[in-house]
Design a protein around this motif. Structure first.
Motif, PDB file in Angstrom:
ATOM      1  N   ALA A   8      34.220  -9.256  55.864  1.00 23.73           N
ATOM      2  CA  ALA A   8      35.607  -8.790  55.913  1.00 23.73           C
ATOM      3  C   ALA A   8      35.712  -7.285  55.700  1.00 23.73           C
ATOM      4  O   ALA A   8      34.855  -6.658  55.072  1.00 23.73           O
ATOM      5  CB  ALA A   8      36.444  -9.514  54.868  1.00 23.73           C
ATOM      6  N   THR A   9      36.801  -6.753  56.223  1.00 21.35           N
ATOM      7  CA  THR A   9      37.140  -5.350  56.006  1.00 21.35           C
ATOM      8  C   THR A   9      38.599  -5.274  55.570  1.00 21.35           C
ATOM      9  O   THR A   9      39.342  -6.249  55.664  1.00 21.35           O
ATOM     10  CB  THR A   9      36.934  -4.533  57.290  1.00 21.35           C
ATOM     11  OG1 THR A   9      37.164  -3.147  57.007  1.00 21.35           O
ATOM     12  CG2 THR A   9      37.893  -4.964  58.391  1.00 21.35           C
ATOM     13  N   ALA A  10      39.011  -4.121  55.092  1.00 19.92           N
ATOM     14  CA  ALA A  10      40.409  -3.942  54.690  1.00 19.92           C
ATOM     15  C   ALA A  10      41.323  -4.052  55.904  1.00 19.92           C
ATOM     16  O   ALA A  10      40.953  -3.686  57.022  1.00 19.92           O
ATOM     17  CB  ALA A  10      40.590  -2.578  54.019  1.00 19.92           C
ATOM     18  N   GLU A  11      42.515  -4.573  55.676  1.00 18.81           N
ATOM     19  CA  GLU A  11      43.533  -4.651  56.720  1.00 18.81           C
ATOM     20  C   GLU A  11      44.031  -3.243  57.052  1.00 18.81           C
ATOM     21  O   GLU A  11      44.009  -2.349  56.205  1.00 18.81           O
ATOM     22  CB  GLU A  11      44.692  -5.510  56.199  1.00 18.81           C
ATOM     23  CG  GLU A  11      45.776  -5.814  57.199  1.00 18.81           C
ATOM     24  CD  GLU A  11      46.804  -6.792  56.649  1.00 18.81           C
ATOM     25  OE1 GLU A  11      47.753  -7.093  57.384  1.00 18.81           O
ATOM     26  OE2 GLU A  11      46.656  -7.248  55.501  1.00 18.81           O
ATOM     27  N   LEU A  12      44.478  -3.033  58.302  1.00 17.83           N
ATOM     28  CA  LEU A  12      44.978  -1.727  58.718  1.00 17.83           C
ATOM     29  C   LEU A  12      46.033  -1.219  57.742  1.00 17.83           C
ATOM     30  O   LEU A  12      47.083  -1.819  57.549  1.00 17.83           O
ATOM     31  CB  LEU A  12      45.591  -1.811  60.114  1.00 17.83           C
ATOM     32  CG  LEU A  12      46.266  -0.527  60.619  1.00 17.83           C
ATOM     33  CD1 LEU A  12      45.257   0.602  60.766  1.00 17.83           C
ATOM     34  CD2 LEU A  12      46.986  -0.783  61.942  1.00 17.83           C
ATOM     35  N   SER A  13      45.729  -0.097  57.110  1.00 19.94           N
ATOM     36  CA  SER A  13      46.639   0.487  56.126  1.00 19.94           C
ATOM     37  C   SER A  13      46.427   1.997  56.089  1.00 19.94           C
ATOM     38  O   SER A  13      45.304   2.473  55.923  1.00 19.94           O
ATOM     39  CB  SER A  13      46.377  -0.112  54.734  1.00 19.94           C
ATOM     40  OG  SER A  13      47.251   0.424  53.777  1.00 19.94           O
ATOM     41  N   THR A  14      47.512   2.726  56.270  1.00 22.73           N
ATOM     42  CA  THR A  14      47.475   4.189  56.245  1.00 22.73           C
ATOM     43  C   THR A  14      48.746   4.686  55.584  1.00 22.73           C
ATOM     44  O   THR A  14      49.649   3.901  55.296  1.00 22.73           O
ATOM     45  CB  THR A  14      47.421   4.760  57.678  1.00 22.73           C
ATOM     46  OG1 THR A  14      48.647   4.398  58.351  1.00 22.73           O
ATOM     47  CG2 THR A  14      46.243   4.241  58.453  1.00 22.73           C
ATOM     48  N   TYR A  15      48.820   5.979  55.366  1.00 26.52           N
ATOM     49  CA  TYR A  15      50.124   6.564  55.085  1.00 26.52           C
ATOM     50  C   TYR A  15      50.990   6.332  56.324  1.00 26.52           C
ATOM     51  O   TYR A  15      50.472   6.187  57.434  1.00 26.52           O
ATOM     52  CB  TYR A  15      49.998   8.051  54.763  1.00 26.52           C
ATOM     53  CG  TYR A  15      49.363   8.309  53.417  1.00 26.52           C
ATOM     54  CD1 TYR A  15      50.109   8.210  52.240  1.00 26.52           C
ATOM     55  CD2 TYR A  15      48.009   8.624  53.312  1.00 26.52           C
ATOM     56  CE1 TYR A  15      49.526   8.420  50.992  1.00 26.52           C
ATOM     57  CE2 TYR A  15      47.415   8.838  52.077  1.00 26.52           C
ATOM     58  CZ  TYR A  15      48.184   8.733  50.927  1.00 26.52           C
ATOM     59  OH  TYR A  15      47.596   8.931  49.699  1.00 26.52           O
ATOM     60  N   GLN A  16      52.303   6.255  56.113  1.00 31.70           N
ATOM     61  CA  GLN A  16      53.210   5.926  57.221  1.00 31.70           C
ATOM     62  C   GLN A  16      52.825   4.576  57.849  1.00 31.70           C
ATOM     63  O   GLN A  16      52.925   4.375  59.069  1.00 31.70           O
ATOM     64  CB  GLN A  16      53.186   7.023  58.286  1.00 31.70           C
ATOM     65  CG  GLN A  16      53.578   8.404  57.799  1.00 31.70           C
ATOM     66  CD  GLN A  16      55.064   8.520  57.536  1.00 31.70           C
ATOM     67  OE1 GLN A  16      55.895   7.888  58.171  1.00 31.70           O
ATOM     68  NE2 GLN A  16      55.424   9.351  56.555  1.00 31.70           N
ATOM     69  N   THR A  17      52.400   3.654  57.011  1.00 32.62           N
ATOM     70  CA  THR A  17      51.862   2.375  57.495  1.00 32.62           C
ATOM     71  C   THR A  17      52.779   1.662  58.473  1.00 32.62           C
ATOM     72  O   THR A  17      52.343   1.205  59.534  1.00 32.62           O
ATOM     73  CB  THR A  17      51.555   1.435  56.308  1.00 32.62           C
ATOM     74  OG1 THR A  17      50.420   1.928  55.604  1.00 32.62           O
ATOM     75  CG2 THR A  17      51.227   0.032  56.790  1.00 32.62           C
ATOM     76  N   GLY A  18      54.051   1.551  58.127  1.00 36.99           N
ATOM     77  CA  GLY A  18      54.977   0.812  58.975  1.00 36.99           C
ATOM     78  C   GLY A  18      55.060   1.386  60.377  1.00 36.99           C
ATOM     79  O   GLY A  18      55.030   0.656  61.376  1.00 36.99           O
ATOM     80  N   ARG A  19      55.136   2.708  60.466  1.00 35.53           N
ATOM     81  CA  ARG A  19      55.264   3.359  61.773  1.00 35.53           C
ATOM     82  C   ARG A  19      53.955   3.294  62.555  1.00 35.53           C
ATOM     83  O   ARG A  19      53.945   3.064  63.770  1.00 35.53           O
ATOM     84  CB  ARG A  19      55.719   4.799  61.585  1.00 35.53           C
ATOM     85  CG  ARG A  19      57.116   4.901  60.961  1.00 35.53           C
ATOM     86  CD  ARG A  19      57.452   6.325  60.546  1.00 35.53           C
ATOM     87  NE  ARG A  19      57.723   7.176  61.706  1.00 35.53           N
ATOM     88  CZ  ARG A  19      57.981   8.474  61.601  1.00 35.53           C
ATOM     89  NH1 ARG A  19      57.984   9.065  60.408  1.00 35.53           N
ATOM     90  NH2 ARG A  19      58.238   9.190  62.688  1.00 35.53           N
ATOM     91  N   VAL A  20      52.841   3.476  61.851  1.00 38.39           N
ATOM     92  CA  VAL A  20      51.535   3.397  62.511  1.00 38.39           C
ATOM     93  C   VAL A  20      51.289   1.980  63.019  1.00 38.39           C
ATOM     94  O   VAL A  20      50.805   1.772  64.137  1.00 38.39           O
ATOM     95  CB  VAL A  20      50.408   3.836  61.553  1.00 38.39           C
ATOM     96  CG1 VAL A  20      49.031   3.534  62.141  1.00 38.39           C
ATOM     97  CG2 VAL A  20      50.529   5.321  61.231  1.00 38.39           C
ATOM     98  N   ARG A  21      51.630   1.026  62.178  1.00 33.14           N
ATOM     99  CA  ARG A  21      51.446  -0.367  62.564  1.00 33.14           C
ATOM    100  C   ARG A  21      52.292  -0.727  63.786  1.00 33.14           C
ATOM    101  O   ARG A  21      51.834  -1.432  64.690  1.00 33.14           O
ATOM    102  CB  ARG A  21      51.801  -1.278  61.387  1.00 33.14           C
ATOM    103  CG  ARG A  21      51.362  -2.713  61.554  1.00 33.14           C
ATOM    104  CD  ARG A  21      51.580  -3.501  60.283  1.00 33.14           C
ATOM    105  NE  ARG A  21      52.985  -3.787  60.061  1.00 33.14           N
ATOM    106  CZ  ARG A  21      53.648  -3.518  58.934  1.00 33.14           C
ATOM    107  NH1 ARG A  21      53.020  -2.925  57.938  1.00 33.14           N
ATOM    108  NH2 ARG A  21      54.906  -3.831  58.812  1.00 33.14           N
TER     109      ARG A  21
END
Length: 422
Positions: free
Chosen positions: A373-386
């Motif tokens: 497993a790896t971490a789920e997609l998560s960044t700053y501005q997560t909602g917009r990036v997602r």
């Protein structure tokens, strides 16, 4: 008689005063939490909270079911801005960067002081801690956590002349097996592309050797050639190989499609496992996701967060509640009742979960898959990036764009959003 009345009145006043004092000493906690896979999971949460209150009569917990993960975040932050904040919440594991940026939460590293508490902080599976750990601190504690797993209809396998104990191990086998399973009334495979398409795509990308972002949450790699190939493969499952419906596949109705025989295989959260077990009218199996260059899945689900606008007393009470809810015994109870992963090795060493896994081996698949497993997609501005990635995936699956062009555009948009964080 007059003295008796006066004495009775005095006792009544003293009793009322005592009750008032006792209530004043109680700590009140408000906790928002989500359910994203459907089913009566709120009853399990309510029973756990009720038991906690029995064991901790000095704490009152108002546990509020908030809807899905996005609803839980929105309602928690709305209450915070309205001056009526919750003390803690279960929210998306990928919300960490946004919550830090909004200065909404306090890290557990800043609360935990004793060696015993530090030992507790290190007791969870490392893969489940990735999304909640950044800037050298732990900001979130795992609770309802998952990986994506493959569910498959063993009866359909037998009918198609396939070995029901040999689910596809790699992408080529998934296509070959999927073709044999596809009939006029049944698809070979369904992968949901609404709700959380970026999550499913994170699995395909990892299987093809890539992770969608860096560990600091400041960069994405959407235009990496292996990521582009992964999206191309997803599209080919319907357009080229014809084992999956064209267009988008609904997250919320996929379990019903599987249970009704409309698809012989599906990718979905392990959080559906108990519901499938209870509702399936056919023999089914559960397997790790197939590999391309390697096996792979992102983790998923919700973590506990403590809000910054809390008193020391409320933080202490919140910690007691979180420790209770994540204890090996309650983690085992939650895993058995839902299908979510037991969040620590100690949970799987409890007599209850140990026995359950022995009697129902599919319950260990998601846990064993943590190795890949790896971490789920998560960044700053997560909602917009997602959203950028979700829209891109859906545009490709609905034949509006080609994978390479679409992901290059998505990378440019995401890079603009994250420019100030690098």
């Amino acid at each position: 008689m007059f003295r008796f009345v006066k004495r009775a009145a005095l006792v009544s006043v003293l009793a009322a005063s005592f009750l008032s004092s006792a209530n004043a000493q109680k700590t009140e906690l408000t906790m928002y939490y989500p359910i994203s896979v459907g089913g009566p999971l709120t009853k399990i949460v309510d029973s756990m909270v009720e038991e906690f209150e029995k064991q901790n009569p000095d704490i009152d917990v108002n546990a509020i079911y908030a809807g899905n993960y996005n609803d839980a975040r929105i309602k928690s932050l709305a209450a915070l801005k309205a001056g009526q904040p919750a003390q803690l919440a279960v929210m998306f594991s990928i919300d960490t960067y946004d919550l830090i940026e909004q200065d909404a939460i306090i890290s557990f590293s800043d609360i935990v002081k004793s060696d015993k508490d530090k030992e507790w902080l290190n007791s969870f599976y490392p893969a489940l801690m990735e999304n909640g750990t950044t800037l050298g601190k732990v900001w979130a504690i795992p609770f309802q956590r998952s990986t994506i797993i493959m569910y498959y209809n063993k009866d359909a396998f037998k009918k198609a002349g396939l070995d029901p104990n040999k689910p596809p191990k790699d992408w080529d086998e998934m296509v070959t097996i999927g073709k044999k399973l596809t009939t006029n009334d049944q698809w070979g495979l369904m992968i949901p592309s609404t709700g959380y398409p970026y999550w499913m795509f994170g699995a395909l990308a990892k299987q093809n050797g890539e992770i969608l972002m860096n560990s600091e949450g400041t960069k994405t790699y959407f235009d990496n050639p292996n990521v582009v190939k992964a999206l191309g493969y997803w599209k080919d499952l319907s357009n080229k190989y014809n084992i999956m419906p064209k267009g988008t596949i609904e997250w919320g109705t996929l379990r019903k499609n599987f249970l009704s025989g409309k698809t012989a295989m599906m990718w979905h959260s392990t959080g559906n496992l108990t519901a499938v077990k209870n509702e399936a009218t056919f023999d089914f199996g559960v397997a790790m996701l197939p590999a391309s260059k390697m096996r792979g899945t992102p983790t998923g689900g919700g973590n506990f967060y403590i809000f910054k606008k809390t008193t020391p007393q409320e933080r202490e009470a919140s910690m007691r509640l979180i420790k209770f809810m994540t204890s090996p015994e309650n983690s085992a109870k939650w895993s058995i009742g839902t299908g979510y992963i037991g969040i620590s090795k100690a949970a799987y060493n409890t007599p209850e979960l140990k026995k359950y896994v022995e009697e129902f081996p599919p319950a260990k698949v998601a846990r064993d898959q943590l190795e890949f497993a790896t971490a789920e997609l998560s960044t700053y501005q997560t909602g917009r990036v997602r959203k950028i990635l979700d829209d891109t995936i859906q545009a490709v699956l609905t034949d509006k764009k080609e994978p390479k062009e679409a992901l290059e555009e998505a990378q440019k948009e995401a890079s603009k959003l994250l420019k100030n964080y690098n």
